[in-house]
Design an enzyme around this catalytic site. Structure first.
Site, mmCIF file in Angstrom:
data_model
loop_
_atom_site.group_PDB
_atom_site.id
_atom_site.type_symbol
_atom_site.label_atom_id
_atom_site.label_comp_id
_atom_site.label_asym_id
_atom_site.label_seq_id
_atom_site.Cartn_x
_atom_site.Cartn_y
_atom_site.Cartn_z
ATOM 1 N N LYS A 8 0.851 -1.207 0.000
ATOM 2 C CA LYS A 8 0.000 0.000 0.000
ATOM 3 C C LYS A 8 0.878 1.246 0.000
ATOM 4 C CE LYS A 8 -3.888 1.972 2.637
ATOM 5 N NZ LYS A 8 -4.700 1.821 3.857
ATOM 6 N N SER A 66 -9.517 1.862 3.023
ATOM 7 C CA SER A 66 -8.661 2.594 2.138
ATOM 8 C C SER A 66 -7.621 1.725 1.411
ATOM 9 C CB SER A 66 -7.945 3.707 2.892
ATOM 10 O OG SER A 66 -7.169 3.171 3.923
ATOM 11 N N SER A 98 -9.709 -0.518 7.247
ATOM 12 C CA SER A 98 -9.193 -0.339 5.892
ATOM 13 C C SER A 98 -8.458 -1.521 5.277
ATOM 14 C CB SER A 98 -8.264 0.874 5.853
ATOM 15 O OG SER A 98 -9.036 2.047 5.988
#
Lengths: 89, 486
Positions: B78, B153, B177
Site C-alpha cells: 500500500k 482505504s 481499511s
C-alpha cells in the site's frame, strides 16, 4: 452553538472559499451532534504495569540519513539548507 | 494454469521443490498486471526491477542456499508504507513525487526474506476513506465487477490480490481499511493486535488506531505474511516486547469446543439480508465443527463510530501538520510569505476529505472544546475496550459481518458521507480497542459480489483467528477463498 470555522481554518493553516466554509460549519454541527450521543466521561481506566510503553535508552546513535538524503525531497535548497520565503525583514 | 491464480503457500512449496522459478511467477504477475491494470487501477507505481529480484532468488535456490518460505513471492505494498528509493504518495498530490530515503520496518522484513515487491497500490488519500475513491490517482475498481468499489482505504492492495496482480499484499487498517476491502474483494485480510507490527515507516494518519495489515487469498497465506512482519521494533516504542510463535507452520483446524460470541448489536436492520444470511450460515458451519456458539450483547457498540471519528480526526490533524511545503512534498508556487506558503500548500496539496478531517480534528482539540469533545471520546473509548475485553473472558472469538453490505457501486458513497462513516460500525471497535480482527470470505451475493465475515479476538490471539479461518476453509472446501480465481 456557532462554531468559528474561520478560526479553525487559521489554526489548521487551510483556506477555503465562502461556500466551503459554510459546508464546514455544517460538518462541525454534525460533529457536535455526534458528541452529544456519547456518555459523560467516566473515571479514566487504569493501565496495568506490564502494558506500559518502554522507551529505549537515551543514547545517541550514528546518523542513518546523510544530508544529501534529507535534502533530496526538498522543494528548494540553498547552501545546504531548506529554503523558504523570507520570514523577517 | 497461470501462476498468478495460485496461493502463496502453494507457490512457496513449488519454488523450493524447484518445480517453478520466481522469475516464472513474476512474469505471470507482470502479464496479469499488463492485461488488467487499465480496468482495475490497483497500482499507483509498478516496479521496474521485479524480474531482477526474482532472478536473484532463483540464483540462491540454484546454489542450494536456504531461503525463507516467502522468498521469490510477489507482494504489493500500500502506498502509505515507506519504500526506500521508490515513490510513496499516500495517493495524495501532497506527496506525488516524494521518494522516501528509508524503508519501513515491515519493508525491511520483506526484503530480508527475499520477497519481490511488485509496486505501490492505490488507496484513499492518507488512508482516509472506505472506497479508494478519495485518491489523487483515480479510483480502484473491484475485480469482481468493475462498476463497484474495491473498498478502502486499502482498495488497491485488495484488488491486486483478488485479481491476480499480486500474490500477497500489505495494507494498513485504522478503522477497517484492510478488513472491509478484503470483504469486498473476496479475500482474507487481517488487522493485527495493536503493537504487534511496527508502524515505523507507515505514514501516520491516526497513530493510536492504525496497524499495518496483511491480505492474502487464504488463511495460510495471511498467516505466513503476518508471521514475517510481526515483532518488537526498537524504532516503534508502541510495539510490544513479546515473543511470537511462527503461525506459518500451519494452523490447527480442530476448533471443537471453541467458544464463539455473536453480538446482537452487529446484526441489526442496517445489515443487508444477504450479508446476514451468509454470516449466519457460516456460524452454523462452526457449530457443525463442534464450536459452542453463544449470543452476547455489546451495548457500547453504539458509541463506536462517533468515538472513532473524533479520535482519528484529532490524531490526523496533528499528524498531518508536518505537510507544510518546507522539507518534502508539494509546495504551492509564487508564495510571498511563509504563512501564505503553509496555507496554499496545504489547501492545494490535500483533497477535500483530508481537509475535512483535519478541520474536525483541529476543532475537537481546540481550546474550549477539548474537554467536551476529545476527552469525552477518550472516555468512551475506554468503555468500548473494556466491554470487549470482558466479552473475551466468556468467548474465544467473536463473529460479525465485516460490513453491512457487499461492495458499494462506485459513485454511490459521495452522496451519503454520514452513511458511509456509520457503515464502519463493525470494524472500528477493533481499532478503538487495539484487538486483532480478520475478514474471511464467507459467501456471495446474488449480484456476484463477495461477502465477508469478521473474526475478532482478545489481544495477541491471532492464532485462534487463523485456526477458525482455516477450519472454515477446510469445512467449506475453500469455496469462498481465492479471490476471482476461487
Amino acid at each position: 452553538m456557532k462554531t468559528d470555522v474561520s478560526h479553525i481554518a487559521r489554526l489548521a493553516h487551510l483556506r477555503f472559499s465562502e461556500q466551503e466554509l459554510s459546508q464546514m460549519e455544517k460538518d462541525m454541527t454534525e460533529l457536535a451532534e455526534m458528541v452529544k450521543e456519547l456518555p459523560d466521561p467516566q473515571e479514566q481506566a487504569v493501565f496495568s504495569e506490564d502494558n506500559v510503553m518502554q522507551l529505549r535508552e537515551d543514547d545517541a546513535e550514528p546518523m542513518s540519513l546523510s544530508r544529501q538524503d534529507v535534502l533530496a525531497n526538498a522543494p528548494l535548497v540553498q547552501s545546504g539548507c531548506f529554503a523558504v520565503p523570507k520570514t523577517v525583514e | 494454469m497461470k501462476l498468478y491464480k495460485k496461493k502463496a503457500c502453494e507457490l512457496s512449496r513449488m519454488l523450493r521443490e524447484r518445480k517453478i522459478s520466481s522469475e516464472e511467477i513474476c512474469r505471470d504477475i507482470l502479464e496479469r498486471i499488463d492485461s488488467t491494470e487499465s480496468s482495475t487501477n490497483a497500482y499507483i507505481t509498478v516496479c521496474d526491477d521485479i524480474i531482477e529480484h526474482a532472478k536473484a532468488i532463483d540464483k540462491a535456490v540454484a546454489e542450494g542456499r536456504d531461503i525463507h518460505p516467502l522468498a521469490g513471492i510477489p507482494i504489493a505494498v500500500k502506498d502509505n508504507i515507506s519504500t526506500k528509493g521508490l515513490r510513496t504518495t499516500c495517493a495524495s498530490r501532497m506527496l506525488e513525487n516524494y521518494v522516501p530515503p528509508y524503508d519501513a520496518q515491515v519493508i525491511t522484513r520483506l526484503r530480508q526474506a527475499g520477497m519481490v515487491i511488485t509496486g505501490k497500490t492505490n488507496m484513499d488519500e492518507f488512508a482516509m476513506g472506505s472506497s479508494t475513491e478519495n485518491s489523487y490517482f483515480g479510483c480502484t475498481h473491484n475485480p469482481y465487477n468493475y462498476d463497484h468499489s474495491a473498498g478502502g482505504s486499502s482498495g488497491g492492495s485488495a484488488a491486486a490480490v483478488a485479481g491476480g496482480e499480486a500474490i500477497l499484499a500489505l495494507g494498513s487498517d485504522t478503522g477497517g481499511s484492510v478488513r472491509q476491502p478484503a470483504s469486498f474483494c473476496g479475500i482474507t485480510g487481517l488487522k493485527p493486535t495493536y503493537g504487534s507490527v511496527s508502524r515505523y515507516g507507515l505514514i501516520a494518519f491516526a497513530s493510536s488506531l492504525e496497524q499495518v495489515g496483511v491480505l492474502g487469498k487464504c488463511a495460510a497465506d495471511t498467516a505466513m505474511l503476518y508471521s514475517l512482519i510481526c515483532g518488537h521494533d526498537s524504532k516503534d516504542a508502541t510495539t510490544a516486547r513479546r515473543v511470537y510463535s511462527d503461525l506459518s507452520t500451519g494452523s490447527s483446524y480442530n476448533i471443537k469446543g471453541m467458544k464463539i460470541g455473536i453480538p446482537e448489536e452487529y446484526f441489526g436492520a442496517d445489515v443487508s439480508e444477504e450479508s446476514a444470511k451468509a454470516v449466519y450460515e457460516s456460524i452454523s458451519c462452526f457449530e457443525k465443527m463442534g464450536a459452542e456458539v453463544r449470543r452476547i450483547s455489546l451495548p457500547n457498540t453504539k458509541y463506536a463510530v462517533n468515538t472513532y471519528y473524533i479520535i482519528s480526526s484529532a490524531e490526523a490533524s496533528s499528524n498531518l501538520a508536518r505537510y507544510d511545503g518546507v522539507r518534502y512534498g508539494f509546495r504551492a508556487e509564487s508564495c510571498s510569505s511563509l504563512a501564505e506558503m503553509y496555507e496554499r500548500t496545504r489547501s492545494e496539496g490535500f483533497g477535500s476529505e483530508v481537509k475535512r478531517r483535519i478541520m474536525l480534528g483541529t476543532f475537537v482539540l481546540s481550546s474550549g472544546f477539548y474537554d467536551d469533545y476529545y476527552k469525552k471520546a477518550l472516555s468512551a473509548r475506554n468503555m468500548i475496550r473494556q466491554e470487549l475485553l470482558d466479552a473475551f473472558k466468556e468467548c474465544d472469538i467473536i463473529i460479525t459481518p465485516t460490513y453491512p453490505t457487499p461492495a458499494l457501486r462506485l459513485g454511490d458513497s459521495a452522496a451519503d458521507r454520514m452513511g458511509l462513516y456509520n457503515s464502519d460500525i463493525f470494524t472500528v471497535p477493533a481499532n478503538i480497542s487495539g484487538l486483532p480482527a480478520m475478514s474471511v470470505p464467507c459467501g456471495m451475493s446474488s449480484a456476484g459480489l463477495p461477502i465477508g465475515m469478521q473474526l475478532m479476538g482478545a489481544p495477541f490471539s491471532e492464532q485462534l483467528l487463523f485456526n477458525a479461518a482455516y477450519a472454515f476453509e477446510c469445512f467449506t472446501d475453500e469455496c469462498f477463498a481465492g479471490g476471482v480465481f476461487r
